[in-house]
Structures are given as C-alpha cells and as structure tokens.
Write a protein that holds these residues in place. Structure first.
Motif, short mmCIF file in Angstrom:
data_model
loop_
_atom_site.label_atom_id
_atom_site.label_comp_id
_atom_site.label_asym_id
_atom_site.label_seq_id
_atom_site.Cartn_x
_atom_site.Cartn_y
_atom_site.Cartn_z
N THR A 30 -39.29 5.10 -35.85
CA THR A 30 -38.54 3.97 -35.31
C THR A 30 -37.12 4.44 -35.04
O THR A 30 -36.74 5.54 -35.41
CB THR A 30 -38.50 2.80 -36.30
N TRP A 32 -34.22 1.81 -34.88
CA TRP A 32 -33.22 0.89 -35.42
C TRP A 32 -33.69 0.14 -36.66
O TRP A 32 -33.02 -0.78 -37.12
CB TRP A 32 -32.81 -0.11 -34.34
N LEU A 33 -34.82 0.50 -37.24
CA LEU A 33 -35.33 -0.19 -38.42
C LEU A 33 -34.34 -0.17 -39.59
O LEU A 33 -34.06 -1.22 -40.17
CB LEU A 33 -36.68 0.39 -38.84
N LEU A 36 -31.16 -2.49 -38.76
CA LEU A 36 -31.35 -3.91 -38.49
C LEU A 36 -32.08 -4.67 -39.59
O LEU A 36 -31.85 -5.85 -39.79
CB LEU A 36 -32.10 -4.09 -37.17
N ILE A 37 -32.99 -4.01 -40.28
CA ILE A 37 -33.82 -4.71 -41.26
C ILE A 37 -33.54 -4.25 -42.68
O ILE A 37 -33.28 -5.06 -43.56
CB ILE A 37 -35.32 -4.53 -40.91
N LEU A 38 -33.59 -2.95 -42.90
CA LEU A 38 -33.48 -2.45 -44.26
C LEU A 38 -32.07 -2.55 -44.83
O LEU A 38 -31.91 -2.84 -46.01
CB LEU A 38 -33.99 -1.01 -44.33
N LEU A 41 -31.27 -5.93 -46.31
CA LEU A 41 -32.00 -6.13 -47.56
C LEU A 41 -31.34 -5.39 -48.72
O LEU A 41 -31.26 -5.91 -49.83
CB LEU A 41 -33.45 -5.69 -47.42
#
Length: 106
Positions: A30, A32-33, A36-38, A41
């Motif tokens: 990937t 941008w994972l 943008l997401i990790l 979190l």
C-alpha cells in the motif's frame, strides 16, 4: 520540557513513524495506509486511557473522554505528534517515488 529533549522527541517520532510506515508499505503493498489509518490509531492509543473495546461498547463516553484528553495536551505534544504524522506521510511519499522509478519491493 527541556529543549534538547524536545528536539530529540521530534526526531525520534519522525524517524520511528517513517521506518514503521516504510516497512508496512513494502509488506502490505500500500502507499498511504500507515499515514491515513494506522497513525491515528497509534495516536489514539498514546493519548487515550480508554481501551479500544470502550469505543465500541460505549462510544459516546469514550469519545468525550478522548476529546478532553486531546484538549489537555500541550503545544509541545501536538508538535511531537505532528512530527510522527509527517514521518508517516513521508514514508508513503518515498514508497510512491521509488515505485515510480521502477523499484519493486517484495
């Protein structure tokens, strides 16, 4: 906070999230994972004292407590967390550039 400790914290978060993001980008294929997401979190886990299960079982109270915690952070904390976010974004950008130039990763 001591100025030297502040500078080291900024560099540590920048390099740490760049490295983690770069490895995850290679392994998961990937771009941008991590940014943008990790990364959000991880910030949630760092800042909040509510377990992740609390956001599912009691979202209203958990989000209210998270908002209070975020409002209680100092500007120094925002700068350090922002450096981590920049590191995560730079990892995605570097992977994108390397792929455009023909480098295959895993």
């Amino acid at each position: 906070m001591d100025p030297l400790q502040f500078v080291i914290s900024i560099l540590l978060f920048l390099i740490l999230f760049f490295g983690i993001g770069f490895i995850l980008n290679m392994l998961l294929k990937t771009t941008w994972l991590p940014g943008l997401i990790l990364y959000p979190l991880v910030v949630l886990l760092i800042v909040s004292d509510v377990p992740l299960k609390g956001y599912i079982t009691n979202p209203g109270e958990s989000l209210a407590r998270l908002g209070e915690k975020l409002m209680g952070l100092l500007m120094v904390d925002y700068i350090i967390l922002g450096a981590g976010f920049i590191g995560a974004l730079l990892s995605g950008l570097s992977i994108q550039i390397l792929r455009a130039r023909g480098y295959r990763m895993f």
